[in-house]
Structures are given as structure tokens and as C-alpha cells.
Design a protein around this motif. Sequence first.
Motif, PDB file in Angstrom:
ATOM      1  N   ALA A   3     -16.959  21.218  -0.557  1.00 48.63           N
ATOM      2  CA  ALA A   3     -15.945  21.453   0.466  1.00 48.63           C
ATOM      3  C   ALA A   3     -14.600  21.631  -0.215  1.00 48.63           C
ATOM      4  N   THR A   4     -13.757  22.434   0.400  1.00 47.75           N
ATOM      5  CA  THR A   4     -12.423  22.677  -0.136  1.00 47.75           C
ATOM      6  C   THR A   4     -11.499  21.508   0.195  1.00 47.75           C
ATOM      7  N   VAL A   5     -10.650  21.164  -0.762  1.00 51.93           N
ATOM      8  CA  VAL A   5      -9.676  20.088  -0.578  1.00 51.93           C
ATOM      9  C   VAL A   5      -8.273  20.705  -0.542  1.00 51.93           C
ATOM     10  N   TYR A   6      -7.490  20.318   0.453  1.00 56.46           N
ATOM     11  CA  TYR A   6      -6.134  20.842   0.633  1.00 56.46           C
ATOM     12  C   TYR A   6      -5.119  19.726   0.376  1.00 56.46           C
ATOM     13  N   ASN A   7      -3.855  20.120   0.210  1.00 56.44           N
ATOM     14  CA  ASN A   7      -2.775  19.133   0.227  1.00 56.44           C
ATOM     15  C   ASN A   7      -2.101  19.193   1.594  1.00 56.44           C
ATOM     16  N   GLY A 127      -4.635  13.658  -0.264  1.00 56.45           N
ATOM     17  CA  GLY A 127      -3.932  12.426   0.062  1.00 56.45           C
ATOM     18  C   GLY A 127      -2.671  12.728   0.850  1.00 56.45           C
ATOM     19  N   PHE A 128      -1.880  11.681   1.075  1.00 54.00           N
ATOM     20  CA  PHE A 128      -0.650  11.836   1.859  1.00 54.00           C
ATOM     21  C   PHE A 128       0.593  11.618   0.999  1.00 54.00           C
ATOM     22  N   GLU A 129       0.477  11.917  -0.284  1.00 56.02           N
ATOM     23  CA  GLU A 129       1.635  11.795  -1.155  1.00 56.02           C
ATOM     24  C   GLU A 129       2.731  12.761  -0.693  1.00 56.02           C
ATOM     25  N   GLY A 130       3.942  12.250  -0.606  1.00 58.56           N
ATOM     26  CA  GLY A 130       5.065  13.067  -0.160  1.00 58.56           C
ATOM     27  C   GLY A 130       5.302  13.013   1.337  1.00 58.56           C
ATOM     28  N   LEU A 131       4.411  12.365   2.057  1.00 58.15           N
ATOM     29  CA  LEU A 131       4.604  12.232   3.502  1.00 58.15           C
ATOM     30  C   LEU A 131       5.647  11.161   3.798  1.00 58.15           C
ATOM     31  N   GLU A 132       6.577  11.470   4.674  1.00 58.97           N
ATOM     32  CA  GLU A 132       7.581  10.488   5.080  1.00 58.97           C
ATOM     33  C   GLU A 132       7.116   9.777   6.345  1.00 58.97           C
ATOM     34  N   PRO A 133       7.540   8.532   6.545  1.00 58.88           N
ATOM     35  CA  PRO A 133       7.115   7.789   7.743  1.00 58.88           C
ATOM     36  C   PRO A 133       7.868   8.234   8.993  1.00 58.88           C
ATOM     37  N   ARG A 134       7.833   9.536   9.253  1.00 57.84           N
ATOM     38  CA  ARG A 134       8.543  10.119  10.391  1.00 57.84           C
ATOM     39  C   ARG A 134       7.598  11.052  11.139  1.00 57.84           C
ATOM     40  N   THR A 135       7.729  11.097  12.445  1.00 55.67           N
ATOM     41  CA  THR A 135       6.887  11.976  13.261  1.00 55.67           C
ATOM     42  C   THR A 135       7.023  13.425  12.834  1.00 55.67           C
ATOM     43  N   LYS A 136       8.250  13.847  12.533  1.00 55.47           N
ATOM     44  CA  LYS A 136       8.484  15.231  12.129  1.00 55.47           C
ATOM     45  C   LYS A 136       7.695  15.587  10.873  1.00 55.47           C
ATOM     46  N   SER A 137       7.602  14.650   9.931  1.00 54.89           N
ATOM     47  CA  SER A 137       6.891  14.904   8.689  1.00 54.89           C
ATOM     48  C   SER A 137       5.398  15.126   8.945  1.00 54.89           C
ATOM     49  N   LEU A 155      -8.317   9.773   8.996  1.00 56.89           N
ATOM     50  CA  LEU A 155      -8.918   8.615   8.347  1.00 56.89           C
ATOM     51  C   LEU A 155      -8.086   8.221   7.136  1.00 56.89           C
ATOM     52  N   VAL A 156      -7.995   6.928   6.890  1.00 57.31           N
ATOM     53  CA  VAL A 156      -7.314   6.408   5.699  1.00 57.31           C
ATOM     54  C   VAL A 156      -8.225   5.376   5.046  1.00 57.31           C
ATOM     55  N   ALA A 157      -8.122   5.248   3.730  1.00 58.35           N
ATOM     56  CA  ALA A 157      -8.973   4.308   3.008  1.00 58.35           C
ATOM     57  C   ALA A 157      -8.665   2.864   3.405  1.00 58.35           C
ATOM     58  N   GLU A 158      -7.393   2.578   3.610  1.00 58.20           N
ATOM     59  CA  GLU A 158      -6.929   1.272   4.068  1.00 58.20           C
ATOM     60  C   GLU A 158      -5.651   1.490   4.867  1.00 58.20           C
ATOM     61  N   VAL A 194      -9.941  13.933   6.368  1.00 60.33           N
ATOM     62  CA  VAL A 194     -10.526  12.938   5.467  1.00 60.33           C
ATOM     63  C   VAL A 194      -9.860  13.032   4.097  1.00 60.33           C
ATOM     64  N   PRO A 195      -8.938  12.126   3.773  1.00 61.46           N
ATOM     65  CA  PRO A 195      -8.400  12.086   2.406  1.00 61.46           C
ATOM     66  C   PRO A 195      -9.509  11.670   1.436  1.00 61.46           C
ATOM     67  N   LEU A 196      -9.346  11.994   0.174  1.00 62.40           N
ATOM     68  CA  LEU A 196     -10.373  11.678  -0.806  1.00 62.40           C
ATOM     69  C   LEU A 196     -10.606  10.171  -0.920  1.00 62.40           C
ATOM     70  N   GLY A 197      -9.545   9.392  -0.720  1.00 57.99           N
ATOM     71  CA  GLY A 197      -9.719   7.939  -0.742  1.00 57.99           C
ATOM     72  C   GLY A 197     -10.610   7.458   0.385  1.00 57.99           C
TER      73      GLY A 197
END
Length: 215
Positions: A3-7, A127-137, A155-158, A194-197
Motif C-alpha cells: 500500500a502507498t504511504v502518504y504524508n 505520521g502526524f509530524e508537523g501537525l499543529e494542535p489546531r482545527t485549521k491544521s 487511528l493513533v498508536a497511543e 492509519v499512521p505507520l505507528g
Amino acid sequence: MQATVYNIKGAEVTTVELDDNIFGIEPNAAVMHQALVRQHANARQGTASTKTRQEVRGGGKKPYRQKGTGNARQGSRRAPQYTGGAVIFGPRPRSYEKDMPRKMRRLAVRSALSVKVIEDNLLFIDGFEGLEPRTKSMAEALTALKLNDQKVLILVAERDETVYRAAGNLANVKTLVAGYLNLDDMFKYTKVIVPLGALDVINRILGSSTAAEQE
């Protein structure tokens, strides 16, 4: 199966190998239905209650004399035909809990994941690297992934407070720890991110399947 993985910007970054025992089985509709019925039943509180004649207050005195009134004989105002009287065969506190073997529960989840793959409704991200804790993000990330008009289960690993805060105000988005993946959420939401984690968590829980479990 690959399967293809995106950022989170929607760009392809790599591919991932999926376990065919989890994402490539023949879906078992009967087991999925049984697991969903069980989940809904186990979510019921079972606290509905009505009063029997012994529990209704009052009614100790005979409403009127036995004969001579022209009415049917009555012995108590607690009788169910009176307003405020008892309820016959009404609900009483009870447990609606249903049991189901663990192998069948896991088969149901694997079947649902396989259905998502068949329908092309699983999206893997790095993963969600670079995501800000904001709805807009989060809204921008979903738009980049072409999911802004879909009902999305993330889904999140934790538990990740950044992801929870970013998705918390989006009406058609839910965030769930992968260890709690269930039939109700997978059927309720069309797309699953589904993040890789989180994929590692799913593989750890469901990857020990055998051919006997899938029968």
C-alpha cells in the motif's frame, strides 16, 4: 500486498507491506454482524425500570364497594388499568451483555479491515509530524489527503493530544487509539487513516492469526 504511504501534505513518500492475514482475507459477514450486535448490546446500560404493584405507592384502600356501583369490581388503585398504577411486563434492570470468543472478535475486525481495503477506504500515512494542535491544521491535512468531505476515522498508536485537539472540533472526524479498533467505528466512518505507528499496533494485536482462526 503493498500500500502507498502518504504524508499529511498528500505526497507519496513510500510503500508498506500489509499482512494478508489481516488485510487480505475473505470477509466473514456473519461474524462481523455478530460482533457488531454484541458491541451494541454490551454498550447498553440496562437500567430501564418500571414499578410493579408491590412498588407503586398508595392503593391500600379498596376504591369503592364491591357491589352496587355498576362498575367493575376493583381492589386497588395500584392495578395497571389505573393512571399511576403498576406496569405489567415492563422493563426491569438487567444485563444485555453478550459473550463472543476472542478468535471470532479478531476475525470480525480483520474482516472489516479487509472490506476497507477492498473498497479502497484505508489510507496509510507516515505520521502526524508537523501537525499543529489546531482545527485549521487538521482541516488542511484532510484537504491535502482529499478527505475533507468524508467521514474519517483517525487511528493513533497511543493517545496523542496534538491529534486529538486538532480533530476534536471537526464534526465528521473521530480519533481512536488503534488498540480499541472496533466494528461500530469502522462501519460508521467511511475512510480510515492509519499512521505507520498505528499499523504496528494492529499487526501486533491481529498478526498472530492462524488459518484455523479464520474458518
